[in-house]
Write an enzyme that holds these catalytic residues in place. Structure first.
Site, PDB file in Angstrom:
ATOM      1  N   LEU A  34      -3.201   2.559  -9.351  1.00 11.07           N
ATOM      2  CA  LEU A  34      -4.011   1.351  -9.627  1.00 11.07           C
ATOM      3  C   LEU A  34      -5.446   1.528  -9.142  1.00 11.07           C
ATOM      4  O   LEU A  34      -6.319   0.737  -9.495  1.00 11.07           O
ATOM      5  CB  LEU A  34      -3.410   0.148  -8.894  1.00 11.07           C
ATOM      6  CG  LEU A  34      -2.272  -0.614  -9.551  1.00 11.07           C
ATOM      7  CD1 LEU A  34      -1.849  -1.751  -8.638  1.00 11.07           C
ATOM      8  CD2 LEU A  34      -2.681  -1.159 -10.916  1.00 11.07           C
ATOM      9  N   SER A  35      -5.703   2.550  -8.321  1.00 11.37           N
ATOM     10  CA  SER A  35      -7.042   2.698  -7.729  1.00 11.37           C
ATOM     11  C   SER A  35      -8.158   2.747  -8.775  1.00 11.37           C
ATOM     12  O   SER A  35      -9.171   2.061  -8.617  1.00 11.37           O
ATOM     13  CB  SER A  35      -7.105   3.931  -6.819  1.00 11.37           C
ATOM     14  OG  SER A  35      -6.293   3.720  -5.687  1.00 11.37           O
ATOM     15  N   LYS A  75      -2.054  14.017   1.112  1.00  9.88           N
ATOM     16  CA  LYS A  75      -2.762  13.402   2.246  1.00  9.88           C
ATOM     17  C   LYS A  75      -2.882  14.343   3.450  1.00  9.88           C
ATOM     18  O   LYS A  75      -3.797  14.205   4.246  1.00  9.88           O
ATOM     19  CB  LYS A  75      -2.081  12.090   2.662  1.00  9.88           C
ATOM     20  CG  LYS A  75      -2.291  10.978   1.637  1.00  9.88           C
ATOM     21  CD  LYS A  75      -1.725   9.652   2.122  1.00  9.88           C
ATOM     22  CE  LYS A  75      -1.873   8.605   1.024  1.00  9.88           C
ATOM     23  NZ  LYS A  75      -1.463   7.275   1.468  1.00  9.88           N
ATOM     24  N   ASN A 112      -6.693   9.660   3.576  1.00 10.66           N
ATOM     25  CA  ASN A 112      -6.603   9.053   2.235  1.00 10.66           C
ATOM     26  C   ASN A 112      -7.984   8.788   1.628  1.00 10.66           C
ATOM     27  O   ASN A 112      -8.084   8.298   0.515  1.00 10.66           O
ATOM     28  CB  ASN A 112      -5.775   7.757   2.261  1.00 10.66           C
ATOM     29  CG  ASN A 112      -6.572   6.576   2.763  1.00 10.66           C
ATOM     30  OD1 ASN A 112      -7.468   6.731   3.591  1.00 10.66           O
ATOM     31  ND2 ASN A 112      -6.269   5.396   2.274  1.00 10.66           N
ATOM     32  N   ASP A 158      -5.401   3.575   5.283  1.00  8.80           N
ATOM     33  CA  ASP A 158      -4.133   2.891   4.962  1.00  8.80           C
ATOM     34  C   ASP A 158      -3.752   1.895   6.063  1.00  8.80           C
ATOM     35  O   ASP A 158      -3.470   0.726   5.775  1.00  8.80           O
ATOM     36  CB  ASP A 158      -2.996   3.912   4.801  1.00  8.80           C
ATOM     37  CG  ASP A 158      -3.052   4.639   3.461  1.00  8.80           C
ATOM     38  OD1 ASP A 158      -3.524   4.042   2.480  1.00  8.80           O
ATOM     39  OD2 ASP A 158      -2.616   5.803   3.411  1.00  8.80           O
ATOM     40  N   ASN A 169      14.547   3.283  11.437  1.00 12.72           N
ATOM     41  CA  ASN A 169      14.592   4.061  10.191  1.00 12.72           C
ATOM     42  C   ASN A 169      16.003   4.557   9.924  1.00 12.72           C
ATOM     43  O   ASN A 169      16.772   4.820  10.851  1.00 12.72           O
ATOM     44  CB  ASN A 169      13.640   5.270  10.298  1.00 12.72           C
ATOM     45  CG  ASN A 169      13.423   5.936   8.949  1.00 12.72           C
ATOM     46  OD1 ASN A 169      13.198   5.243   7.951  1.00 12.72           O
ATOM     47  ND2 ASN A 169      13.492   7.258   8.905  1.00 12.72           N
ATOM     48  N   THR A 217      16.921   7.442   8.866  1.00 11.64           N
ATOM     49  CA  THR A 217      17.033   8.727   9.564  1.00 11.64           C
ATOM     50  C   THR A 217      16.388   8.543  10.935  1.00 11.64           C
ATOM     51  O   THR A 217      15.154   8.566  11.068  1.00 11.64           O
ATOM     52  CB  THR A 217      16.310   9.835   8.764  1.00 11.64           C
ATOM     53  OG1 THR A 217      16.784   9.800   7.413  1.00 11.64           O
ATOM     54  CG2 THR A 217      16.536  11.209   9.361  1.00 11.64           C
ATOM     55  N   ILE A 273       5.387  -3.780   2.063  1.00  8.80           N
ATOM     56  CA  ILE A 273       4.234  -3.040   1.514  1.00  8.80           C
ATOM     57  C   ILE A 273       4.496  -2.556   0.086  1.00  8.80           C
ATOM     58  O   ILE A 273       3.599  -2.065  -0.572  1.00  8.80           O
ATOM     59  CB  ILE A 273       3.781  -1.885   2.431  1.00  8.80           C
ATOM     60  CG1 ILE A 273       4.799  -0.759   2.453  1.00  8.80           C
ATOM     61  CG2 ILE A 273       3.450  -2.384   3.832  1.00  8.80           C
ATOM     62  CD1 ILE A 273       4.199   0.556   2.954  1.00  8.80           C
ATOM     63  N   TYR A 301       4.671  -3.057  -3.712  1.00 10.03           N
ATOM     64  CA  TYR A 301       3.973  -4.066  -4.529  1.00 10.03           C
ATOM     65  C   TYR A 301       4.460  -4.135  -5.976  1.00 10.03           C
ATOM     66  O   TYR A 301       3.926  -4.928  -6.763  1.00 10.03           O
ATOM     67  CB  TYR A 301       2.447  -3.889  -4.466  1.00 10.03           C
ATOM     68  CG  TYR A 301       1.961  -2.522  -4.841  1.00 10.03           C
ATOM     69  CD1 TYR A 301       1.780  -1.545  -3.864  1.00 10.03           C
ATOM     70  CD2 TYR A 301       1.691  -2.199  -6.160  1.00 10.03           C
ATOM     71  CE1 TYR A 301       1.349  -0.278  -4.203  1.00 10.03           C
ATOM     72  CE2 TYR A 301       1.262  -0.932  -6.504  1.00 10.03           C
ATOM     73  CZ  TYR A 301       1.095   0.017  -5.514  1.00 10.03           C
ATOM     74  OH  TYR A 301       0.675   1.275  -5.854  1.00 10.03           O
ATOM     75  N   GLY A 314       2.732  -6.382  -0.931  1.00  9.20           N
ATOM     76  CA  GLY A 314       2.096  -5.091  -0.705  1.00  9.20           C
ATOM     77  C   GLY A 314       0.723  -4.919  -1.331  1.00  9.20           C
ATOM     78  O   GLY A 314      -0.022  -4.005  -0.960  1.00  9.20           O
TER      79      GLY A 314
END
Ligand code: NAP
Length: 279
Positions: free
Chosen positions: A16-17, A66, A87, A102, A151, A153, A216, A218, A239
């Site tokens: 979307l950027s 990143k 980022n 971010d 999490n 994991t 977060i 979206y 998000g």
């Protein structure tokens, strides 16, 4: 002279950027073309080096690059060093600076779109992937009383908590939700296309009534996590604001002027609803 900026990722076709950065440059009256640069891993170095040219403002960087862009940059901002991910790249007269917007974008979204100040609060972060990393570091920097990380994991939550600072700790099982002012889903559970759209990363019915539930993810705009939070009477934040504010902070790094966030939101929302119609 038209200047250039863009997003480096692989794939980037659905980012979307370009949609909201293009309207931001236009609205600010800046002659900048923002492009989507699909960059396979073997081309990352040449792509980053090309940004040193005089016509380039810089770039956004997204999955999976990143970390991969870092060796080709000249200087890193504090937060990007600690997070180990960049980022946003800014070209200043041929020198390349790396930032991570971010986490700060997430904090900005909390403050400006949910009127929530994380300083002094207890926060639960669900997930320990790339997005969680930026968010946890930014929450610690914002002065939270505690940030607990849970999490699937467990080892990834342990690793993140070990480096994020004394207010961060990993929690192996789902803790008592009633003790948190903010609960954030950073997992991809609930995201369109994952097969988990009807799932929530936790059962929010035991959260305290004043809790802010943040997802977060979206797509969709209201995930199952957010719908359940709303049904439980909690405050919610989706998000999209984090996405817009990370982009707004990048825009300011490149241009030195505040980003027109209202037009960025409008462009992103229109594009998301257009995509929903054709899905
Ligand atoms: P990532 O690095 O791949 O991490 C994924 C996280 O989700 C991990 O913690 C993973 O747990 C967890 N997870 C995945 N499937 C799960 C399941 N079925 N049950 C429980 N946990 C599960 O991805 P990311 O880059 O952090 O992105 C995560 C989500 O955030 C994505 O949906 C992405 O679109 C969204 N995002 C939004 C923004 C924004 O600006 N709004 C920015 C970045 C990312 P394990 O460690 O156990 O695998």
């Amino acid at each position: 002279m038209t200047r250039l900026a863009g997003i480096i990722g692989h794939p980037v076709a659905h980012s979307l950027s370009p949609v909201f950065q293009r309207v931001a440059f236009k609205h600010a009256g800046l002659d900048v073309r923002y492009e989507a640069w699909d960059t396979p891993p073997r081309e990352v170095e040449s792509r980053v080096q090309s940004l040193r040219g005089p016509g380039f403002l810089g770039a956004n960087v997204t999955i999976p690059h990143k970390q991969g862009v870092i060796p080709f940059l000249d200087e890193l901002g504090d937060l990007s060093v600690r997070i180990g991910a960049v980022n946003t790249i800014v070209n200043r007269e041929g020198r390349l600076f790396g930032f991570n917007t971010d986490g700060p974008g997430f904090i900005e979204a909390l403050r400006r779109e949910a009127n929530a100040e994380p300083k002094g609060e207890r926060v639960l972060v669900l997930g320990a992937g790339g997005a969680a990393r930026g968010i946890v570091f930014a929450l610690v920097e914002a002065g939270v009383a505690a940030v607990d990380i849970h999490n699937r994991t467990a080892a990834r939550a342990d690793d993140l908590a070990a480096v994020a600072g004394p207010s961060a700790r990993a929690v192996p099982g789902l803790p008592d939700l009633s003790g948190y002012a903010i609960i954030v889903n950073t997992t991809s559970v609930g995201m369109h296309g994952t097969g988990t759209e009807d799932q929530s990363a936790c059962d929010l019915s035991l959260a305290a009534p004043r809790t802010l539930a943040v997802d977060i993810v979206y797509t969709p705009a209201e995930t199952t996590f957010l719908r359940r939070a709303r049904e439980c009477g909690l405050r919610t934040l989706g998000g999209l604001p984090m996405l817009i504010y990370q982009g707004a902070l990048a825009f300011t790094h490149w241009t030195g002027v505040p980003a027109p966030v209202d037009v960025m939101f409008e462009a992103a929302e229109n594009e998301l609803s257009r995509r929903r119609q054709y899905a």
